[in-house]
Design an enzyme around this catalytic site. Structure first.
Site, PDB file in Angstrom:
ATOM      1  N   LYS A   1      -6.503  -1.140  -0.082  1.00  0.00           N
ATOM      2  CA  LYS A   1      -6.003   0.215  -0.324  1.00  0.00           C
ATOM      3  C   LYS A   1      -4.563   0.315  -0.815  1.00  0.00           C
ATOM      4  O   LYS A   1      -3.955   1.378  -0.715  1.00  0.00           O
ATOM      5  CB  LYS A   1      -6.152   1.041   0.955  1.00  0.00           C
ATOM      6  CG  LYS A   1      -5.363   0.491   2.148  1.00  0.00           C
ATOM      7  CD  LYS A   1      -5.461   1.420   3.350  1.00  0.00           C
ATOM      8  CE  LYS A   1      -4.594   0.919   4.483  1.00  0.00           C
ATOM      9  NZ  LYS A   1      -4.573   1.868   5.632  1.00  0.00           N
TER      10      LYS A   1
ATOM     11  N   TYR B   1      -6.488   0.055  -7.995  1.00  0.00           N
ATOM     12  CA  TYR B   1      -7.030   0.604  -6.751  1.00  0.00           C
ATOM     13  C   TYR B   1      -7.761   1.918  -7.021  1.00  0.00           C
ATOM     14  O   TYR B   1      -8.915   2.103  -6.613  1.00  0.00           O
ATOM     15  CB  TYR B   1      -5.914   0.847  -5.734  1.00  0.00           C
ATOM     16  CG  TYR B   1      -6.314   1.807  -4.642  1.00  0.00           C
ATOM     17  CD1 TYR B   1      -7.218   1.420  -3.664  1.00  0.00           C
ATOM     18  CD2 TYR B   1      -5.820   3.113  -4.611  1.00  0.00           C
ATOM     19  CE1 TYR B   1      -7.617   2.306  -2.670  1.00  0.00           C
ATOM     20  CE2 TYR B   1      -6.206   3.993  -3.629  1.00  0.00           C
ATOM     21  CZ  TYR B   1      -7.104   3.591  -2.661  1.00  0.00           C
ATOM     22  OH  TYR B   1      -7.512   4.479  -1.690  1.00  0.00           O
TER      23      TYR B   1
ATOM     24  N   TYR C   1      -9.651  11.570   0.201  1.00  0.00           N
ATOM     25  CA  TYR C   1      -8.536  11.748   1.130  1.00  0.00           C
ATOM     26  C   TYR C   1      -7.228  11.931   0.386  1.00  0.00           C
ATOM     27  O   TYR C   1      -6.991  11.333  -0.644  1.00  0.00           O
ATOM     28  CB  TYR C   1      -8.342  10.524   2.026  1.00  0.00           C
ATOM     29  CG  TYR C   1      -9.515  10.012   2.781  1.00  0.00           C
ATOM     30  CD1 TYR C   1     -10.684  10.753   2.944  1.00  0.00           C
ATOM     31  CD2 TYR C   1      -9.446   8.760   3.362  1.00  0.00           C
ATOM     32  CE1 TYR C   1     -11.743  10.249   3.663  1.00  0.00           C
ATOM     33  CE2 TYR C   1     -10.500   8.240   4.086  1.00  0.00           C
ATOM     34  CZ  TYR C   1     -11.650   8.989   4.231  1.00  0.00           C
ATOM     35  OH  TYR C   1     -12.706   8.486   4.939  1.00  0.00           O
TER      36      TYR C   1
ATOM     37  N   LYS D   1     -11.993   3.119  -6.811  1.00  0.00           N
ATOM     38  CA  LYS D   1     -12.523   4.304  -6.121  1.00  0.00           C
ATOM     39  C   LYS D   1     -13.301   5.191  -7.097  1.00  0.00           C
ATOM     40  O   LYS D   1     -14.358   5.740  -6.770  1.00  0.00           O
ATOM     41  CB  LYS D   1     -11.388   5.089  -5.476  1.00  0.00           C
ATOM     42  CG  LYS D   1     -10.736   4.401  -4.292  1.00  0.00           C
ATOM     43  CD  LYS D   1     -11.698   4.314  -3.115  1.00  0.00           C
ATOM     44  CE  LYS D   1     -11.022   3.789  -1.863  1.00  0.00           C
ATOM     45  NZ  LYS D   1     -11.927   3.757  -0.695  1.00  0.00           N
TER      46      LYS D   1
ATOM     47  N   PHE E   1     -16.073   3.017   5.041  1.00  0.00           N
ATOM     48  CA  PHE E   1     -14.610   3.077   5.056  1.00  0.00           C
ATOM     49  C   PHE E   1     -13.946   1.858   4.407  1.00  0.00           C
ATOM     50  O   PHE E   1     -12.796   1.929   4.001  1.00  0.00           O
ATOM     51  CB  PHE E   1     -14.095   3.150   6.497  1.00  0.00           C
ATOM     52  CG  PHE E   1     -14.485   4.387   7.248  1.00  0.00           C
ATOM     53  CD1 PHE E   1     -13.836   5.584   7.038  1.00  0.00           C
ATOM     54  CD2 PHE E   1     -15.516   4.349   8.181  1.00  0.00           C
ATOM     55  CE1 PHE E   1     -14.186   6.727   7.740  1.00  0.00           C
ATOM     56  CE2 PHE E   1     -15.872   5.482   8.887  1.00  0.00           C
ATOM     57  CZ  PHE E   1     -15.205   6.671   8.663  1.00  0.00           C
TER      58      PHE E   1
ATOM     59  N   SER F   1     -10.775   8.806  -2.623  1.00  0.00           N
ATOM     60  CA  SER F   1      -9.317   8.842  -2.684  1.00  0.00           C
ATOM     61  C   SER F   1      -8.842   9.862  -3.704  1.00  0.00           C
ATOM     62  O   SER F   1      -9.414   9.989  -4.791  1.00  0.00           O
ATOM     63  CB  SER F   1      -8.772   7.460  -3.064  1.00  0.00           C
ATOM     64  OG  SER F   1      -7.393   7.507  -3.312  1.00  0.00           O
TER      65      SER F   1
END
Length: 317
Positions: free
Chosen positions: A65, A127, A155, A131, A61, A105
């Site tokens: 972010k 960011y 997500y 990912k 996790f 993401s």
């Protein structure tokens, strides 16, 4: 189960993590918190070997972010998000751990308004790029190790809190996401919410996102974990509701929950943000048997319950 974070974590945030572990322990799960720098990952793996509890599954996790923050400090984002994941997978290879679930993401899809998993990856912020880099790494590792299971759960804007009010998000600094910022406005830490962008091509001009209750996201991880023996190689799977809500619609829904209007101020767009994005989640249904079940009102209610139950985390005496 191990919970660990980097050594720079503040004392108050560490208290939240330890509290979350206690909540998990109360359910009967043997959870343990270990404060550990990602640069010392081998210590964790070796400690587990020494205790005859080798690590067989990892759910990763940890990441910075914030889209706008990443445009200011991209090197820190690459070091924290990508290099840490690379080091983690090197330890997995050394210690024969073959199952990895990643907090992916939806930002990797760039400005694609309704992406599915095999659409082109086109990140528009540092960011999102970090990912995407981890997704590429997982893909290549999955090709090299045919017996590994590498699942990236992409997500779509997790929000809310555990309905008990025992577990939630309370960032110690200025929040960089919508719901934690609204929570700090509601408790009086911040004077108002800044709504960035009012001229997007959406229903009311504010950015539209596929907000997903954190409990739905959690159940998605459980579903993925249960399928890892079947899903070998690399798989990217979207987790979202499949419907969009604008920032102002969130403000109105939260206002309805608390009984008065959330103070807000309209501001220009931020760099790196996109107009709208919602999920296509057919693959999650097909492979995991998963779908989101909670609506926006539940997200707002559980968020508000979290701040009411934990006043000390929000500056109250």
């Amino acid at each position: 189960f191990f919970f660990f974070n980097d050594t720079a974590t503040t004392e108050i945030y560490t208290e939240q993590i330890v509290g979350s572990v206690r909540c998990v322990q109360e359910t009967g799960i043997n959870a343990e918190y270990m404060g550990l720098d990602f640069k010392k990952l081998e210590e964790l793996f070796q400690k587990c070997i020494d205790r005859k509890l080798p690590i067989d599954y990892i759910i990763h996790f940890a990441a910075k972010k914030s889209v706008p923050e990443s445009t200011s400090i991209p090197l820190q984002y690459y070091e924290n998000n990508f290099c840490a994941a690379l080091n983690l997978m090197k330890c997995m290879e050394k210690y024969d751990c073959k199952n990895f679930i990643f907090s992916g993401s939806s930002s990797v899809y760039g400005e694609n308004p309704n992406p599915k998993e095999d659409d082109e990856i086109c990140p528009v912020s540092p960011y999102a790029a970090t990912k995407a880099c981890v997704d590429y790494l997982m893909r290549d590792v999955g090709k090299a190790h045919k017996d590994w299971s590498m699942i990236s759960l992409r997500y779509f804007n997790p929000v809310g809190a555990h309905p008990s009010g025992l577990i939630g998000d309370a960032p110690p600094d200025v929040p960089l996401n919508l719901f934690p910022y609204i929570e700090q406005v509601v408790v009086g830490i911040r004077p108002h919410l800044n709504v960035y962008g009012t001229d997007y091509p959406t229903r009311d001009g504010t950015a539209l996102r596929d907000y997903t209750h954190v409990m739905d996201i959690a159940s998605g991880h459980i579903a993925a974990f249960k399928k890892q023996n079947e899903l070998k190689g690399f798989r990217a799977i979207n987790l979202g509701r499949g419907g969009g809500t604008t920032v102002m619609e969130i403000v109105k829904a939260y206002s309805n929950v608390i009984g008065y209007e959330v103070a807000h101020k309209l501001e220009p767009r931020r760099p790196g943000d996109i107009a709208a994005q919602t999920a296509k989640c057919d693959l999650a249904v097909e492979l995991l048997g998963w779908r989101a079940t909670k609506d926006i009102d539940e997200m707002c209610r559980d968020s508000y319950n979290w701040i009411k139950q934990n006043p000390k985390l929000f500056g109250a005496n």
